[in-house]
Write a protein that holds these residues in place. Structure first.
Motif, mmCIF file in Angstrom:
data_model
loop_
_atom_site.group_PDB
_atom_site.id
_atom_site.type_symbol
_atom_site.label_atom_id
_atom_site.label_comp_id
_atom_site.label_asym_id
_atom_site.label_seq_id
_atom_site.Cartn_x
_atom_site.Cartn_y
_atom_site.Cartn_z
ATOM 1 N N VAL A 16 51.457 35.957 51.712
ATOM 2 C CA VAL A 16 51.060 37.369 51.748
ATOM 3 C C VAL A 16 49.608 37.482 52.210
ATOM 4 O O VAL A 16 48.726 36.790 51.693
ATOM 5 C CB VAL A 16 51.225 38.030 50.366
ATOM 6 C CG1 VAL A 16 50.597 39.421 50.366
ATOM 7 C CG2 VAL A 16 52.687 38.114 49.983
ATOM 8 N N ALA A 17 49.374 38.354 53.175
ATOM 9 C CA ALA A 17 48.006 38.617 53.639
ATOM 10 C C ALA A 17 47.530 39.972 53.143
ATOM 11 O O ALA A 17 46.433 40.118 52.605
ATOM 12 C CB ALA A 17 47.948 38.561 55.167
ATOM 13 N N LYS A 20 50.673 45.010 54.964
ATOM 14 C CA LYS A 20 51.378 45.090 56.231
ATOM 15 C C LYS A 20 52.194 43.833 56.534
ATOM 16 O O LYS A 20 52.998 43.837 57.466
ATOM 17 C CB LYS A 20 50.386 45.330 57.379
ATOM 18 C CG LYS A 20 49.697 46.691 57.348
ATOM 19 C CD LYS A 20 48.777 46.849 58.559
ATOM 20 C CE LYS A 20 48.090 48.198 58.575
ATOM 21 N NZ LYS A 20 47.206 48.360 59.748
ATOM 22 N N SER A 21 51.979 42.783 55.789
ATOM 23 C CA SER A 21 52.599 41.508 56.131
ATOM 24 C C SER A 21 54.080 41.475 55.774
ATOM 25 O O SER A 21 54.537 42.136 54.838
ATOM 26 C CB SER A 21 51.864 40.357 55.429
ATOM 27 O OG SER A 21 51.998 40.457 54.026
ATOM 28 N N VAL A 22 54.821 40.683 56.526
ATOM 29 C CA VAL A 22 56.252 40.513 56.273
ATOM 30 C C VAL A 22 56.469 39.968 54.862
ATOM 31 O O VAL A 22 57.387 40.394 54.149
ATOM 32 C CB VAL A 22 56.878 39.562 57.309
ATOM 33 C CG1 VAL A 22 58.312 39.216 56.927
ATOM 34 C CG2 VAL A 22 56.841 40.179 58.697
ATOM 35 N N ALA A 23 55.625 39.041 54.450
ATOM 36 C CA ALA A 23 55.773 38.446 53.123
ATOM 37 C C ALA A 23 55.671 39.501 52.028
ATOM 38 O O ALA A 23 56.454 39.501 51.075
ATOM 39 C CB ALA A 23 54.719 37.360 52.918
ATOM 40 N N TRP A 24 54.706 40.409 52.160
ATOM 41 C CA TRP A 24 54.539 41.444 51.137
ATOM 42 C C TRP A 24 55.719 42.407 51.130
ATOM 43 O O TRP A 24 56.241 42.760 50.074
ATOM 44 C CB TRP A 24 53.245 42.212 51.348
ATOM 45 C CG TRP A 24 53.123 43.416 50.454
ATOM 46 C CD1 TRP A 24 53.182 44.734 50.803
ATOM 47 C CD2 TRP A 24 52.977 43.399 49.029
ATOM 48 N NE1 TRP A 24 53.073 45.545 49.699
ATOM 49 C CE2 TRP A 24 52.945 44.746 48.593
ATOM 50 C CE3 TRP A 24 52.874 42.378 48.073
ATOM 51 C CZ2 TRP A 24 52.826 45.095 47.257
ATOM 52 C CZ3 TRP A 24 52.748 42.724 46.739
ATOM 53 C CH2 TRP A 24 52.721 44.061 46.340
ATOM 54 N N GLN A 25 56.154 42.816 52.303
ATOM 55 C CA GLN A 25 57.286 43.737 52.379
ATOM 56 C C GLN A 25 58.555 43.094 51.801
ATOM 57 O O GLN A 25 59.350 43.752 51.115
ATOM 58 C CB GLN A 25 57.527 44.154 53.830
ATOM 59 C CG GLN A 25 56.402 44.971 54.444
ATOM 60 C CD GLN A 25 56.327 46.384 53.876
ATOM 61 O OE1 GLN A 25 57.335 46.920 53.446
ATOM 62 N NE2 GLN A 25 55.142 46.958 53.866
ATOM 63 N N TYR A 39 53.858 34.353 43.798
ATOM 64 C CA TYR A 39 53.155 34.386 45.079
ATOM 65 C C TYR A 39 52.278 33.149 45.262
ATOM 66 O O TYR A 39 51.673 32.646 44.316
ATOM 67 C CB TYR A 39 52.244 35.612 45.158
ATOM 68 C CG TYR A 39 52.969 36.938 45.114
ATOM 69 C CD1 TYR A 39 53.312 37.615 46.279
ATOM 70 C CD2 TYR A 39 53.296 37.530 43.900
ATOM 71 C CE1 TYR A 39 53.966 38.842 46.235
ATOM 72 C CE2 TYR A 39 53.956 38.752 43.846
ATOM 73 C CZ TYR A 39 54.285 39.401 45.015
ATOM 74 O OH TYR A 39 54.928 40.612 44.971
ATOM 75 N N SER A 40 52.226 32.703 46.502
ATOM 76 C CA SER A 40 51.267 31.675 46.890
ATOM 77 C C SER A 40 50.496 32.183 48.098
ATOM 78 O O SER A 40 51.101 32.629 49.090
ATOM 79 C CB SER A 40 51.983 30.361 47.245
ATOM 80 O OG SER A 40 51.063 29.424 47.784
ATOM 81 N N VAL A 41 49.161 32.125 48.028
ATOM 82 C CA VAL A 41 48.302 32.586 49.111
ATOM 83 C C VAL A 41 47.283 31.506 49.429
ATOM 84 O O VAL A 41 47.143 30.529 48.687
ATOM 85 C CB VAL A 41 47.590 33.908 48.735
ATOM 86 C CG1 VAL A 41 48.604 35.032 48.569
ATOM 87 C CG2 VAL A 41 46.775 33.745 47.468
ATOM 88 N N ARG A 42 46.554 31.694 50.504
ATOM 89 C CA ARG A 42 45.707 30.600 50.979
ATOM 90 C C ARG A 42 44.298 30.601 50.409
ATOM 91 O O ARG A 42 43.566 29.638 50.584
ATOM 92 C CB ARG A 42 45.633 30.618 52.498
ATOM 93 C CG ARG A 42 44.790 31.741 53.083
ATOM 94 C CD ARG A 42 44.745 31.660 54.587
ATOM 95 N NE ARG A 42 43.833 32.627 55.173
ATOM 96 C CZ ARG A 42 43.653 32.800 56.468
ATOM 97 N NH1 ARG A 42 44.348 32.065 57.326
ATOM 98 N NH2 ARG A 42 42.795 33.694 56.930
ATOM 99 N N SER A 43 43.872 31.674 49.741
ATOM 100 C CA SER A 43 42.501 31.741 49.248
ATOM 101 C C SER A 43 42.410 32.622 48.011
ATOM 102 O O SER A 43 43.311 33.417 47.724
ATOM 103 C CB SER A 43 41.570 32.306 50.335
ATOM 104 O OG SER A 43 41.886 33.674 50.598
ATOM 105 N N GLU A 44 41.320 32.475 47.298
ATOM 106 C CA GLU A 44 41.086 33.313 46.118
ATOM 107 C C GLU A 44 40.945 34.779 46.519
ATOM 108 O O GLU A 44 41.344 35.673 45.772
ATOM 109 C CB GLU A 44 39.831 32.849 45.385
ATOM 110 C CG GLU A 44 39.978 31.507 44.691
ATOM 111 C CD GLU A 44 40.970 31.544 43.532
ATOM 112 O OE1 GLU A 44 41.333 32.650 43.087
ATOM 113 O OE2 GLU A 44 41.387 30.472 43.084
ATOM 114 N N HIS A 89 58.947 31.506 53.246
ATOM 115 C CA HIS A 89 57.879 30.770 53.929
ATOM 116 C C HIS A 89 57.384 31.642 55.081
ATOM 117 O O HIS A 89 58.059 31.787 56.096
ATOM 118 C CB HIS A 89 58.419 29.432 54.448
ATOM 119 C CG HIS A 89 57.480 28.663 55.317
ATOM 120 N ND1 HIS A 89 57.410 28.845 56.681
ATOM 121 C CD2 HIS A 89 56.569 27.695 55.016
ATOM 122 C CE1 HIS A 89 56.518 28.019 57.183
ATOM 123 N NE2 HIS A 89 55.992 27.314 56.201
ATOM 124 N N SER A 90 56.230 32.226 54.894
ATOM 125 C CA SER A 90 55.684 33.134 55.909
ATOM 126 C C SER A 90 54.256 32.717 56.241
ATOM 127 O O SER A 90 53.292 33.438 55.992
ATOM 128 C CB SER A 90 55.721 34.577 55.397
ATOM 129 O OG SER A 90 55.289 35.491 56.394
#
Length: 265
Positions: A16-17, A20-25, A39-44, A89-90
């Protein structure tokens, strides 16, 4: 009515970014269906964004370029739930900092990094959660693109990377079939309005052209992609495995649309 049969199922959504992201939708469709979304994201910073959007939910931080970080994610998710029904996996990344270059001048480090983050991360994810995925109805869905056979200059080396991702889906499905019924599929959308696409040189012009090439003259929407991803995660799609479902509103069969070929006629 629980049509998707995902009520109380745990699904990990990676990548999720923002809203607007596909993962969030996709996460929203899953939540509306009663699924427990992790959820798994790339940063704090991204984690803080997700917490603002989703409230008090499990949000983990993972750098998929770092094997130790991936292993840590596996342990953290296992501590939160004893079983995963599905994984979204997005994840995709391309370094365009060198500017637009002809494909034959693709920088080696940029290409290998894109393969690592955008493709190999799916393999790493599958192996990390192999024991946690529900063996009979587990489902893994990745986000690809509608076609890797169209040589769009501005998309450059990401098309071959996505082609590798599409092939990886098939090989993972076959590999996991030796010991489970876990399914692997890809959702393959046409051009979308997302924050990730905004970083592609000349994307807006391509998006507007693609919109006119659809049969309905309206671009593919992110929620349409999310709905398909949720379906592929559900037991309702149990017969679909090792596939890429194209969502392009008919663009792929409409290259010679008369309004595009002869706009003034």
């Amino acid at each position: 009515m629980d049509f998707l049969r995902l009520n109380d199922k745990s699904v990990l959504v990676i990548g999720v970014a923002n809203r607007k992201s596909v993962a969030w939708q996709t996460a929203q469709v899953l939540s509306e269906s009663g699924a427990n979304v992790l959820y798994s994201v790339r940063s704090e910073e991204r984690a803080a964004t997700v917490r603002k959007l989703a409230g008090d939910v499990p949000v983990f931080v993972c750098d998929f370029e770092d094997p130790e970080s991936i292993a840590k994610l596996g342990k953290e998710v296992a501590a939160e739930t004893d079983q995963l029904h599905g994984i979204v996996h997005s994840i995709a990344f391309a370094d365009y900092s060198a500017g637009w270059l002809p494909f034959h001048q693709t920088p080696r480090p940029a290409f290998l990094q894109a393969v690592d983050i955008s493709c190999y991360s799916l393999i790493a994810t599958a192996e990390t959660f192999r024991e946690l995925l529900e063996p009979e109805q587990g489902s893994v869905v990745t986000i690809s693109i509608s076609t890797t056979r169209m040589a769009a200059e501005n998309y450059g080396y990401m098309a071959p990377v996505k082609a590798a991702l599409d092939s990886t889906v098939c090989f993972l499905a076959k590999s996991f079939s030796d010991f489970s019924n876990v399914r692997f599929n890809a959702v393959c959308p046409g051009l979308l309005k997302t924050s990730a696409s905004a970083g592609i040189p000349g994307y807006v012009d391509s998006y507007l052209f693609a919109e006119q090439a659809t049969l309905r003259k309206r671009a593919v929407q992110t929620d349409e992609v999310a709905n398909t991803a949720a379906f592929l995660l559900s037991p309702r799609s149990s017969g679909i495995n090792a596939q890429g479902l194209v969502i392009d509103a008919g663009m792929s069969i409409n290259y010679f649309d008369r309004q595009i070929v002869s706009p003034d006629s």
